[in-house]
Motif scaffolding. Sequence first.
Motif, PDB file in Angstrom:
ATOM      1  N   ILE A  51       0.862  -1.180   0.000  1.00 55.02           N
ATOM      2  CA  ILE A  51       0.000   0.000   0.000  1.00 55.02           C
ATOM      3  C   ILE A  51       0.896   1.226   0.000  1.00 55.02           C
ATOM      4  O   ILE A  51       1.713   1.420   0.906  1.00 55.02           O
ATOM      5  N   ASP A  52       0.759   2.024  -1.039  1.00 55.02           N
ATOM      6  CA  ASP A  52       1.543   3.253  -1.205  1.00 55.02           C
ATOM      7  C   ASP A  52       0.556   4.370  -1.514  1.00 55.02           C
ATOM      8  O   ASP A  52       0.175   4.573  -2.669  1.00 55.02           O
ATOM      9  N   GLY A  53       0.099   5.062  -0.478  1.00 54.19           N
ATOM     10  CA  GLY A  53      -0.928   6.071  -0.677  1.00 54.19           C
ATOM     11  C   GLY A  53      -2.228   5.419  -1.111  1.00 54.19           C
ATOM     12  O   GLY A  53      -2.744   4.530  -0.440  1.00 54.19           O
ATOM     13  N   ASP A  54      -2.728   5.824  -2.290  1.00 56.23           N
ATOM     14  CA  ASP A  54      -3.960   5.229  -2.798  1.00 56.23           C
ATOM     15  C   ASP A  54      -3.700   4.023  -3.699  1.00 56.23           C
ATOM     16  O   ASP A  54      -4.636   3.454  -4.255  1.00 56.23           O
ATOM     17  N   LEU A  55      -2.430   3.646  -3.843  1.00 49.79           N
ATOM     18  CA  LEU A  55      -2.089   2.467  -4.649  1.00 49.79           C
ATOM     19  C   LEU A  55      -2.132   1.222  -3.780  1.00 49.79           C
ATOM     20  O   LEU A  55      -1.488   1.157  -2.733  1.00 49.79           O
ATOM     21  N   ILE A  56      -2.893   0.234  -4.226  1.00 45.11           N
ATOM     22  CA  ILE A  56      -2.935  -1.080  -3.581  1.00 45.11           C
ATOM     23  C   ILE A  56      -2.437  -2.078  -4.608  1.00 45.11           C
ATOM     24  O   ILE A  56      -3.111  -2.351  -5.611  1.00 45.11           O
ATOM     25  N   LEU A  57      -1.235  -2.605  -4.389  1.00 41.71           N
ATOM     26  CA  LEU A  57      -0.567  -3.410  -5.408  1.00 41.71           C
ATOM     27  C   LEU A  57      -0.243  -4.811  -4.895  1.00 41.71           C
ATOM     28  O   LEU A  57       0.573  -4.967  -3.995  1.00 41.71           O
ATOM     29  N   PRO A  58      -0.877  -5.850  -5.468  1.00 47.20           N
ATOM     30  CA  PRO A  58      -0.516  -7.225  -5.111  1.00 47.20           C
ATOM     31  C   PRO A  58       0.602  -7.742  -6.012  1.00 47.20           C
ATOM     32  O   PRO A  58       1.022  -7.051  -6.949  1.00 47.20           O
ATOM     33  N   GLU A  59       1.080  -8.947  -5.712  1.00 47.55           N
ATOM     34  CA  GLU A  59       2.090  -9.687  -6.484  1.00 47.55           C
ATOM     35  C   GLU A  59       3.501  -9.142  -6.221  1.00 47.55           C
ATOM     36  O   GLU A  59       3.844  -8.020  -6.604  1.00 47.55           O
ATOM     37  N   SER A  60       4.329  -9.976  -5.597  1.00 44.18           N
ATOM     38  CA  SER A  60       5.643  -9.534  -5.122  1.00 44.18           C
ATOM     39  C   SER A  60       6.567  -9.078  -6.241  1.00 44.18           C
ATOM     40  O   SER A  60       7.358  -8.151  -6.055  1.00 44.18           O
ATOM     41  N   ILE A  61       6.493  -9.717  -7.414  1.00 49.53           N
ATOM     42  CA  ILE A  61       7.374  -9.307  -8.520  1.00 49.53           C
ATOM     43  C   ILE A  61       7.024  -7.892  -8.965  1.00 49.53           C
ATOM     44  O   ILE A  61       7.901  -7.039  -9.144  1.00 49.53           O
ATOM     45  N   ALA A  62       5.725  -7.650  -9.162  1.00 53.35           N
ATOM     46  CA  ALA A  62       5.283  -6.322  -9.582  1.00 53.35           C
ATOM     47  C   ALA A  62       5.645  -5.278  -8.529  1.00 53.35           C
ATOM     48  O   ALA A  62       6.068  -4.157  -8.857  1.00 53.35           O
ATOM     49  N   ILE A  63       5.495  -5.634  -7.254  1.00 51.32           N
ATOM     50  CA  ILE A  63       5.819  -4.696  -6.174  1.00 51.32           C
ATOM     51  C   ILE A  63       7.296  -4.328  -6.206  1.00 51.32           C
ATOM     52  O   ILE A  63       7.669  -3.145  -6.147  1.00 51.32           O
ATOM     53  N   CYS A  64       8.152  -5.338  -6.295  1.00 57.52           N
ATOM     54  CA  CYS A  64       9.598  -5.080  -6.275  1.00 57.52           C
ATOM     55  C   CYS A  64      10.030  -4.236  -7.470  1.00 57.52           C
ATOM     56  O   CYS A  64      10.828  -3.299  -7.319  1.00 57.52           O
ATOM     57  N   GLN A  65       9.506  -4.545  -8.647  1.00 55.71           N
ATOM     58  CA  GLN A  65       9.900  -3.768  -9.820  1.00 55.71           C
ATOM     59  C   GLN A  65       9.359  -2.345  -9.734  1.00 55.71           C
ATOM     60  O   GLN A  65      10.039  -1.389 -10.124  1.00 55.71           O
ATOM     61  N   TYR A  66       8.149  -2.189  -9.212  1.00 59.64           N
ATOM     62  CA  TYR A  66       7.589  -0.848  -9.011  1.00 59.64           C
ATOM     63  C   TYR A  66       8.474  -0.020  -8.089  1.00 59.64           C
ATOM     64  O   TYR A  66       8.784   1.154  -8.379  1.00 59.64           O
ATOM     65  N   LEU A  67       8.876  -0.599  -6.967  1.00 62.23           N
ATOM     66  CA  LEU A  67       9.701   0.131  -6.009  1.00 62.23           C
ATOM     67  C   LEU A  67      11.061   0.491  -6.604  1.00 62.23           C
ATOM     68  O   LEU A  67      11.561   1.612  -6.414  1.00 62.23           O
ATOM     69  N   ALA A  68      11.660  -0.450  -7.335  1.00 57.29           N
ATOM     70  CA  ALA A  68      12.954  -0.174  -7.956  1.00 57.29           C
ATOM     71  C   ALA A  68      12.838   0.939  -8.999  1.00 57.29           C
ATOM     72  O   ALA A  68      13.665   1.853  -9.053  1.00 57.29           O
ATOM     73  N   ASP A  69      11.787   0.871  -9.824  1.00 53.24           N
ATOM     74  CA  ASP A  69      11.579   1.910 -10.837  1.00 53.24           C
ATOM     75  C   ASP A  69      11.294   3.258 -10.184  1.00 53.24           C
ATOM     76  O   ASP A  69      11.824   4.293 -10.606  1.00 53.24           O
ATOM     77  N   LYS A  70      10.449   3.265  -9.162  1.00 55.38           N
ATOM     78  CA  LYS A  70      10.066   4.515  -8.505  1.00 55.38           C
ATOM     79  C   LYS A  70      11.263   5.232  -7.906  1.00 55.38           C
ATOM     80  O   LYS A  70      11.378   6.464  -8.002  1.00 55.38           O
ATOM     81  N   HIS A  71      12.165   4.449  -7.284  1.00 54.85           N
ATOM     82  CA  HIS A  71      13.316   5.051  -6.604  1.00 54.85           C
ATOM     83  C   HIS A  71      14.566   5.105  -7.474  1.00 54.85           C
ATOM     84  O   HIS A  71      15.587   5.664  -7.052  1.00 54.85           O
ATOM     85  N   GLY A  72      14.490   4.522  -8.669  1.00 53.04           N
ATOM     86  CA  GLY A  72      15.625   4.581  -9.584  1.00 53.04           C
ATOM     87  C   GLY A  72      16.848   3.848  -9.089  1.00 53.04           C
ATOM     88  O   GLY A  72      17.980   4.250  -9.365  1.00 53.04           O
ATOM     89  N   LYS A  73      16.622   2.745  -8.358  1.00 54.81           N
ATOM     90  CA  LYS A  73      17.729   1.950  -7.834  1.00 54.81           C
ATOM     91  C   LYS A  73      17.452   0.469  -8.065  1.00 54.81           C
ATOM     92  O   LYS A  73      16.293   0.054  -8.118  1.00 54.81           O
TER      93      LYS A  73
END
Length: 203
Positions: A51-73
Amino acid sequence: MYKIVGYPQTRAMRVMWLLEELGEPYDIDPAMPQSEGIREVNPAGKVPVLIDGDLILPESIAICQYLADKHGKFTFPAGTKERAIQDSFTQLAVDVLEGALWTAAKNSFIHPKELRVPEIKPVCKAEFAEGLRILDARMGEGPYVMGETFTVPDVILGHCGAWAVTAKFDLPKEGRIYDYFKALRNRPGYKAMMAKVVAAAAA
């Protein structure tokens, strides 16, 4: 602050590990798979959910890639050759290694007893061993799958390595793949994540 919904001793470990690597704060709601708490945010009843604000995101692969893309790391930019190779390692981890572990788990304790096929487990172990062979053949000089750069597939593969230990799947006791998993376990982010997993299990 991020919120992870899911008991830590699950695929939630992947998200926790990546957030430790990113140095981002997070809270954990230790909902169990298929519990009422997780079904409120994921109809499939699977953990984890981010849960990131109003984003509710399931699936660990999608979560990890989202976080990496968001933070650019811990990722290469989308549309680059490096990202394509990175994603191919993620797919290998999910399709082959995790696929074998998950199938074995479903036929050990997850499915109702009448639906389990325990005879499939030796096949799962053989498929896992073949996945490690492919990983060994595809890896370069290391120490990570993308060379010197730690990326999302290393998180997924590292989690699969830890899962394999608890599932009593064979892991190499020497050689490049042994060194690879050892390097992952020695990362401060992994150690910080495991300390929280152990603490949650003891609570």
